[in-house]
Design an enzyme around this catalytic site. Structure first.
Site, PDB file in Angstrom:
ATOM      1  N   CYS A   1       0.815  -1.221   0.000  1.00 12.85           N
ATOM      2  CA  CYS A   1       0.000   0.000   0.000  1.00 12.85           C
ATOM      3  C   CYS A   1       0.842   1.261   0.000  1.00 12.85           C
ATOM      4  O   CYS A   1       0.517   2.241  -0.677  1.00 12.85           O
ATOM      5  CB  CYS A   1      -0.948  -0.005   1.192  1.00 12.85           C
ATOM      6  SG  CYS A   1      -0.092   0.091   2.787  1.00 12.85           S
TER       7      CYS A   1
ATOM      8  N   ASN B   1      -7.824   4.992  -2.027  1.00 14.35           N
ATOM      9  CA  ASN B   1      -7.275   3.743  -1.515  1.00 14.35           C
ATOM     10  C   ASN B   1      -6.666   2.940  -2.663  1.00 14.35           C
ATOM     11  O   ASN B   1      -6.728   3.358  -3.831  1.00 14.35           O
ATOM     12  CB  ASN B   1      -8.366   2.948  -0.800  1.00 14.35           C
ATOM     13  CG  ASN B   1      -7.811   1.997   0.242  1.00 14.35           C
ATOM     14  OD1 ASN B   1      -6.620   1.736   0.291  1.00 14.35           O
ATOM     15  ND2 ASN B   1      -8.679   1.473   1.078  1.00 14.35           N
TER      16      ASN B   1
END
Length: 445
Positions: A72, A387
């Site tokens: 991420c 995201n």
């Protein structure tokens, strides 16, 4: 345990009676028999406040998908960079290769791990420092400064130049095998040292180990390109081609972002970390000759003000938080007021942010990008988040965080140093070194 006291049968009988006489507990038990805790505790009325309208909102490209990997931090950082390429070239959709940077991060981190082993040869195997290093190993998670190190050394490439492989998107077994091998390497190096081998022999052995790891990573990711052609088609359907670029050429020409202009600020309200000081974490890094992972600790109101300044100037913000708390993944929100866990369970969950850190209940574990904020009378009440979990949740993959959740579970943000004003001088101070197991050494994955 000395003087430990077990519960008695009389106490157990009292506990049973307490439960059986509590109608709320029995109603909750009925609900939980076929419903998950988060769904049963969900408060729809409160969640209705979390809508996608923002007074400051920066248009950004479609979301990315890290799939079954812990990259991420890398996806979020590359999402910041790709906006510059897309804007310069007029592209409707574009990604930089996460696989390319992951390859070099893994390789550099393997070297960093082995150098750490060489630096700790005289420690016992159960020493807490060495045990932490061995337990952490090499995995997907990372920090902003680690991203900076890899980009500065290796540049970036478009995703179509080094696309995803099955292993890059599903890293569990790949990482497990790599870490088992690295621990075997640690055993060999420490045994050589114990047998009296000189350091030059240990370094020769390390070089051989790294060669095998490089080939293993090429097997999993593909060999990273040294030169490539950049080809794209813009919004007007015009084709562009730029031939024979190196990854660093591409970065300089199409990204052009001076990463030295950015600083990582944190909010760690614990007694051992006074505000307005710089911090680093021992043995946390990836590139041996790269910059240290370092942070400036500031009060939350100052951190939020810096983030808002950058958003007001039209630039998105990389940030790190604990997404395991009060999240609605389907609806795409994080909000502590949207979940009535205390009413559902009969338990209390009232730790302060300081207590969560000190007692290991929370830490930064996921990085994303802030692309907007809603201000009411100059104060934020919700934040828009890009995201990297795909576009099938939230608003096409974009999420919302309430400001109260932000206060409690956001730990880090990366902003331009120019917004610090007089506090920019603090960045030149020698960082206080934290232990390898400090909560602020956690990695976003």
């Amino acid at each position: 345990m000395k003087d430990a006291v077990p519960f008695t049968e009389e106490q157990l009988s009292a506990f049973r009676a307490q439960y059986e006489n509590d109608k709320t507990r029995r109603i909750a038990a009925n609900a939980l028999s076929k419903t998950g805790l988060a769904d049963a505790a969900f408060c729809g009325t409160e969640a209705a406040r979390m809508h996608h309208n923002f007074s400051i909102e920066i248009p950004t490209l479609p979301v990315t998908n890290q799939k079954a990997s812990g990259r991420c931090w890398m996806f979020a950082a590359l999402n910041v960079l790709r906006e510059r390429v897309a804007s310069k070239m007029g592209l409707e959709d574009f990604e930089l290769s996460q696989s390319y940077l992951a390859f070099w991060d893994k390789f550099e981190r393997a070297n960093y791990f082995l150098e750490t082993i060489l630096d700790t040869l005289d420690l016992d195997a159960d020493d807490r420092v060495l045990a932490t290093v061995l337990q952490n190993g090499v995995h997907d998670g990372g920090q902003w400064d680690m991203f900076v190190n890899v980009v500065k050394k290796y540049g970036v490439v478009p995703k179509n130049v080094m696309p995803e492989t099955f292993q890059s998107s599903n890293t569990g077994m790949m990482n497990s095998l790599l870490n088992t091998n690295l621990k075997e390497c640690a055993v060999k190096l420490r045994a050589m040292h114990a047998a009296g081998s000189p350091m030059e022999d240990l370094r020769a052995a390390k070089e051989e180990m790294l060669g095998k790891i490089f080939c293993y990573l090429c097997t999993c990711y593909g060999e990273p390109p040294a030169r490539f052609d950049f080809e794209c088609t813009d919004k007007e359907k015009c084709y562009h081609a730029d031939r024979d670029l190196t990854p660093r050429d591409f970065y300089d020409k199409y990204v052009g972002m001076n990463l030295d202009d950015y600083v990582s600020v944190i909010h760690a309200p614990t007694k051992d970390k006074p505000y307005n000081r710089m911090y680093t974490v021992r043995y946390l890094g990836n590139v041996v000759e790269g910059q240290r992972v370092s942070y400036l600790n500031l009060p939350m109101e100052e951190l939020k003000a810096l983030v808002i300044r950058q958003l007001q100037d039209g630039e998105v913000v990389w940030f790190g938080s604990d997404v395991g708390k009060f999240g609605d993944r389907t609806g795409g929100s994080w909000d502590d007021r949207s979940f009535g866990y205390e009413e559902l369970t009969g338990l209390t969950f009232r730790l302060t942010k300081e207590e969560r850190l000190d007692y290991r209940d929370s830490a930064m574990n996921h990085a994303m990008v802030i692309t907007g904020v809603n201000l009411v009378d100059g104060k934020p009440n919700r934040w828009k988040i890009e995201n990297s979990w795909g576009d099938d949740k939230g608003n096409k993959g974009y999420y919302i965080a309430s400001d109260s959740w932000f206060d409690q579970f956001v730990y880090q943000a990366v902003v331009q140093r120019k917004y610090l004003g007089e506090k920019e001088a603090l960045l030149s101070e020698e960082p206080i070194e934290l232990n390898p197991w400090d909560p602020m050494g956690s990695l976003a994955d």
